[in-house]
Enzyme design. Structure first.
Site, mmCIF file in Angstrom:
data_model
loop_
_atom_site.group_PDB
_atom_site.id
_atom_site.type_symbol
_atom_site.label_atom_id
_atom_site.label_comp_id
_atom_site.label_asym_id
_atom_site.label_seq_id
_atom_site.Cartn_x
_atom_site.Cartn_y
_atom_site.Cartn_z
ATOM 1 N N ASP A 1 -5.265 -3.741 -2.767
ATOM 2 C CA ASP A 1 -4.323 -3.219 -1.624
ATOM 3 C C ASP A 1 -3.962 -4.914 -0.889
ATOM 4 O O ASP A 1 -4.483 -5.595 -0.489
ATOM 5 C CB ASP A 1 -4.920 -2.675 -0.507
ATOM 6 C CG ASP A 1 -4.028 -1.897 0.347
ATOM 7 O OD1 ASP A 1 -3.121 -2.599 0.909
ATOM 8 O OD2 ASP A 1 -4.101 -0.698 0.649
ATOM 9 N N SER B 1 0.729 -1.104 0.142
ATOM 10 C CA SER B 1 -0.165 0.123 -0.036
ATOM 11 C C SER B 1 0.776 1.201 -0.047
ATOM 12 O O SER B 1 1.819 1.379 -0.944
ATOM 13 C CB SER B 1 -0.941 -0.023 1.169
ATOM 14 O OG SER B 1 -2.062 0.746 0.919
#
Length: 304
Positions: free
Chosen positions: A192, A76
């Protein structure tokens, strides 16, 4: 008689001379000139959106402490910060970039996107931002070996992206479910990486790291201020991230945990505070990193 005296005097004269010769000194063992072995140190940067500014402070402090980084693995926002650093190795420039970064530089919200897509934001801005800050197109050309971690949305598997376009890898790794649309990449639908592993220490080990320094920027899961759909998405994400972090962070050789747990995921007003928290946490961790390096080297120095 005279001959015997001469012989006796001659032997006495020779005897002290023999005693004055020092015994031979044993030769010293040859001193090895081979350089001491050095471990491969990996920096693993976890996810946490705006709390990722703490990663900038950590990198700045490690650079000042002269602790080398041989591999960067990020999930991320950790992939975003890690990719920018791996491309240039300049923590001052990274810090300057972070100070100028605003939420609008990364989030391209749109009513049409929210109703017809699979996320509130497309992610185009994020990808373009990475292209504007990273000087090479592909991961293979970065100055430090780098890997971004994403999640296969269809099968729930971890996906390690260590080649191909840098910007696309970061976009996929940062696609928070519900906030960003999933990303089509590598023949998969990716979101993610924090969904499966918010601190991908195992990835660093698999890529040959001897010592893993991991940075945990997880948020406290306690939140009584949930008022809209974005809050719901982000709170659910925080809970998910926190649970897998508790499982994986134990495998780090050194864990750095900046005090940023109360900073909301999309609060870009706390940049300076997050960076400073990263600097302070990394400074405190530096002796532990050196100790880990020394312990690793000691096991590999041959005993005489």
């Amino acid at each position: 008689m005279r001959t015997a005296c001469i012989a006796l005097l001659s032997s006495l004269a020779v005897f002290p001379a023999c005693r004055s010769v020092p015994p031979p000194v044993p030769s010293a063992s040859p001193v090895s000139t081979a350089p001491l072995p050095k471990p491969r140190i990996a920096l693993v940067l976890g996810g946490g959106a705006a709390r990722g500014f703490a990663h900038v402070g950590v990198i700045r402090a490690l650079e000042k402490e002269r602790i080398p980084i041989d591999l960067v693995v990020g999930t991320s926002v950790g992939s975003l910060i890690g990719a920018i650093y791996a491309s240039d190795l300049d923590s001052f420039d990274l810090e300057w970039t972070a100070f100028k970064l605003e939420k609008e530089d990364l989030l391209d919200y749109g009513v049409l996107t929210a109703f017809t897509g699979m996320g509130l934001a497309r992610g185009d801005k994020l990808e373009e931002f990475v292209k504007s800050r990273v000087k090479v197109a592909n991961i293979e050309d970065l100055k430090i070996p780098f890997a971004a971690v994403a999640t296969d949305l269809n099968w729930g598997k971890e996906v390690v992206i260590d080649k191909g376009p840098v910007a696309r890898a970061v976009r996929a790794s940062s696609a928070i479910p519900g906030v960003f649309q999933p990303v089509q990449h590598m023949g998969k639908i990716l979101v993610d990486g924090g969904v499966v592993d918010n601190i991908p220490i195992s990835v660093a080990r698999a890529k040959g790291a001897d010592i893993v320094v991991a940075v945990d920027i997880s948020e406290s899961v306690a939140n009584t201020n949930i008022t809209n759909i974005v809050d719901v998405i982000l709170q659910a994400t925080n809970i998910m991230f926190a649970l897998n972090v508790e499982h994986s962070k134990k495998d780090a050789d050194v864990l750095i945990s900046p005090a940023v747990g109360d900073v909301a995921m999309l609060d870009f007003t706390q940049k300076k505070r997050c960076m400073q928290a990263g600097i302070e946490a990394a400074r405190l961790a530096a002796p532990g990193i050196r100790k880990a390096v020394d312990a690793w080297a000691a096991k590999r120095v041959p005993r005489s």
